[in-house]
Each structure stands twice: as C-alpha cells, then as structure tokens.
Design an enzyme around this catalytic site. Structure first.
Site, PDB file in Angstrom:
ATOM      1  CG  ASP A   3       7.491 -46.534  -4.517  1.00 55.07           C
ATOM      2  OD1 ASP A   3       6.756 -45.960  -3.938  1.00 55.07           O
ATOM      3  OD2 ASP A   3       8.226 -46.039  -5.476  1.00 55.07           O
ATOM      4  CG  ASN A  18       8.623 -44.821   3.777  1.00 55.42           C
ATOM      5  OD1 ASN A  18       8.372 -45.995   3.656  1.00 55.42           O
ATOM      6  ND2 ASN A  18       8.725 -44.044   2.919  1.00 55.42           N
TER       7      ASN A  18
HETATM    8  C1  IPE Z   1      10.485 -47.361  -0.753  1.00 60.06           C
HETATM    9  O1  IPE Z   1       9.344 -46.532  -1.274  1.00 60.06           O
HETATM   10  C2  IPE Z   1       9.777 -48.020   0.731  1.00 60.06           C
HETATM   11  C3  IPE Z   1       8.687 -48.648   0.497  1.00 60.06           C
HETATM   12  C4  IPE Z   1       7.996 -49.094  -0.492  1.00 60.06           C
HETATM   13  C5  IPE Z   1       7.912 -48.818   2.077  1.00 60.06           C
HETATM   14  P1  IPE Z   1       9.573 -45.103  -1.211  1.00 60.06           P
HETATM   15  O2  IPE Z   1       8.370 -44.214  -1.907  1.00 60.06           O
HETATM   16  O3  IPE Z   1       9.527 -44.543   0.317  1.00 60.06           O
HETATM   17  O4  IPE Z   1      11.071 -44.664  -1.664  1.00 60.06           O
HETATM   18  P2  IPE Z   1      11.653 -43.319  -2.527  1.00 60.06           P
HETATM   19  O5  IPE Z   1      11.501 -42.228  -1.400  1.00 60.06           O
HETATM   20  O6  IPE Z   1      10.891 -42.979  -3.773  1.00 60.06           O
HETATM   21  O7  IPE Z   1      13.058 -43.661  -2.695  1.00 60.06           O
HETATM   22  C1  IPE Z   2       4.602 -47.016  -1.457  1.00 60.55           C
HETATM   23  O1  IPE Z   2       3.826 -46.182  -1.978  1.00 60.55           O
HETATM   24  C2  IPE Z   2       3.963 -47.324  -0.086  1.00 60.55           C
HETATM   25  C3  IPE Z   2       4.828 -46.853   1.081  1.00 60.55           C
HETATM   26  C4  IPE Z   2       6.156 -46.199   0.884  1.00 60.55           C
HETATM   27  C5  IPE Z   2       4.612 -46.831   2.472  1.00 60.55           C
HETATM   28  P1  IPE Z   2       4.206 -44.593  -2.044  1.00 60.55           P
HETATM   29  O2  IPE Z   2       3.304 -43.907  -1.000  1.00 60.55           O
HETATM   30  O3  IPE Z   2       5.525 -44.306  -2.183  1.00 60.55           O
HETATM   31  O4  IPE Z   2       3.653 -44.034  -3.439  1.00 60.55           O
HETATM   32  P2  IPE Z   2       4.189 -42.848  -4.224  1.00 60.55           P
HETATM   33  O5  IPE Z   2       5.662 -43.515  -4.662  1.00 60.55           O
HETATM   34  O6  IPE Z   2       4.088 -41.724  -3.670  1.00 60.55           O
HETATM   35  O7  IPE Z   2       3.331 -42.900  -5.662  1.00 60.55           O
HETATM   36 MG    MG Z   3       7.058 -44.111  -3.328  1.00 62.08          MG
END
Ligand code: IPE
Ligand code: IPE
Ligand code: MG
Length: 262
Positions: free
Chosen positions: A28, A76
C-alpha cells in the site's frame, strides 16, 4: 477425513520457525508516493513493480517458501476507471516482462482471486505463466488479484457444498479450509502492510488467524531489501503463543520461545 497439506493454527500448534515460511504483504501507498512527488497516482504503481522485484529476490535469498502479494482487491474496482485500467495494463506488462526471470529463478507463480472479471488476454497469460512455472521448487510466489478474504471464504463454502452436499448437516474446519483458494500453502507467519494504515482491508481473513502483524509507514515504492529484513527481524523477536502461556511455550521447547531463538 480431510488432510490439509499444512497444520491449521487453530487445530494444532504449528512449529515456530526463525525464517518465516510464508510472508504475506499488502503493498500500500503507491498513490501517496507519487502525489508527494507531484506525479499522477499511477506513477506510484509503476514504481511499485521495482519493490516487488526487490522483495521477491530478498525472499528467495532468505529461503522463504511462500510469498503472497496483494495486488488488487475485490474493492479496488471502486477506483476511477482510468486507474483500474492502468493497473490492468501494468499487470499484463509486468507479467510479460518478469515471467522469464521468475521461471529462471525456479519460482512457481500463482495468481489467486476471481479472475472471471478480467479480460481474456490477461486470463490466458495468467494460465500460461502458471503452467510454465508449475514444477518450480525454489519459492511459491502468489499474486492476489481481484481477491478478497470474504470472496475466498464464500467460494470455499460453495465448492465444499458442491463436493459434499451433506455438508449442510455439518462440516469440519478442515473440510472448509481444503477449498480455500489459498489452500496450497501454510498460514502466513508474517503479515506486512506498508503505507501506514493499520487495517487488513479484506486480505486473507481466514489465514491471518495467528500471523504476526507488522505495519510500517514506508510507502510501497520505498520498500525493499533493507525494509524487509527489518520486518523479519521484528518477527524474530516475537513470542508465538497460539493461545498458550509464555511458561508453556518455554517448557514445550526451551530453545524456541521466540523465532529468534530457534
Ligand atoms: C489494499 O489497499 C489493497 C491492495 C494493496 C491491493 P487499499 O489502498 O485498497 O486499502 P484501503 O482502501 O486503504 O483499505
Ligand atoms: C496500493 O497503493 C496499490 C493498490 C491498491 C493497487 P494505493 O494505490 O492504495 O496507494 P495509496 O494508499 O492511495 O497511497
Ligand atoms: Mg491504499
């Protein structure tokens, strides 16, 4: 009787090991990494692929048997269309670019999740990559894509009922666990989430029952060998009690009160 390939942490006390057999990671913080640099969020996803490569190599060096990476959750899809389609393209591009290296390193690749929502070229490439690496033995690399912990439990219930209609009258934990999409490996010893959030976000709900949890503020594109070693070090300082007292742990094996003493 259903025989699982690995011990369930709620059915028996698994052996405590110094090097995690299974590391599961929520990657993340890509979007924030990019925004901090005044770049579009998706630039963070692209950069995150370098971290995946580093972490795979480090796990291979440390002889970690299973590495499971959360790449795209069942939630997602709620993201802007452009970001979702960028992630799909990046998945295809990365798979194409990395599969040879993965195979050369004797790594077995699996992609776990509800693949029915993905385009056919991606699904075909996933199946080809899995078939190519099916006999590899150095490490098990699993990418969770359109995966959710609840999805896994729901699909396991459906499969179990199809295989054993009389399960409606009763079934065991092992009978259900045998149908989980992640049934081929042990439960994670170490769970890592980068990006500072302290939540599970519907990852491996069943399997994280007794995993050691490690949260770091490092954003995923900043996470590499040094950060992974730090996480393993933290794991090695934990006492894994599985419901028992500290005294019981020490009496059971005086040398292995913590993974670090194994
Ligand atoms: C969790 O991250 C999913 C992945 C890393 C694939 P998210 O960024 O989607 O999680 P939330 O929305 O902050 O809980
Ligand atoms: C995790 O990084 C990757 C996926 C969920 C695909 P994020 O895209 O959630 O990055 P932040 O949390 O918005 O910084
Ligand atoms: Mg995220």
């Amino acid at each position: 009787m259903v025989r699982l390939p690995f011990i369930s942490s709620t059915r028996a006390v698994p052996e405590t090991v110094q090097v995690p057999r299974h590391i599961a990671i929520i990657m993340d913080g890509n979007g924030r990494w990019a925004r901090k640099r005044l770049m579009p969020r998706v630039a963070g996803h692209a950069k995150g692929v370098d971290s995946v490569r580093d972490v795979v190599r480090t796990c291979l060096d440390h002889k970690v048997d299973y590495l499971t990476l959360f790449a795209f959750s069942s939630e997602n899809w709620r993201r802007p269309k452009d970001e979702v389609s960028f992630l799909m393209q990046l998945f295809i591009k990365s798979l194409k670019g990395e599969i040879e290296r993965i195979h050369r390193n004797n790594i077995r690749l699996r992609v776990v999740g509800d693949l029915s929502r993905f385009d056919k070229p991606l699904v075909d490439m996933v199946h080809e990559s899995e078939a190519l690496t099916a006999n590899n033995t150095a490490m098990n690399l699993t990418i969770c894509a359109n995966y959710g912990g609840r999805w896994d439990i729901m699909q396991a219930v459906e499969k179990m009922l199809a295989a054993k209609p009389d399960a409606r009258e009763g079934f065991s934990e092992d009978e259900l666990a045998a149908h989980l999409a992640l049934n081929f490996g042990p439960e994670p010893d170490l769970f890592i989430r980068t990006g500072g959030e302290k939540r599970i976000s519907n990852f491996m709900l069943w399997q994280l029952a007794y995993s050691e949890l490690y949260f770091t503020d490092k954003l995923w594109p900043e996470f590499g060998e040094a950060e992974l070693k730090e996480a393993i070090k933290s794991y090695q300082g934990r006492e894994r009690r599985y419901g028992r007292t500290s005294e019981q742990v020490l009496a059971a094996d005086p040398d292995s009160s913590a993974p670090g003493h194994a």
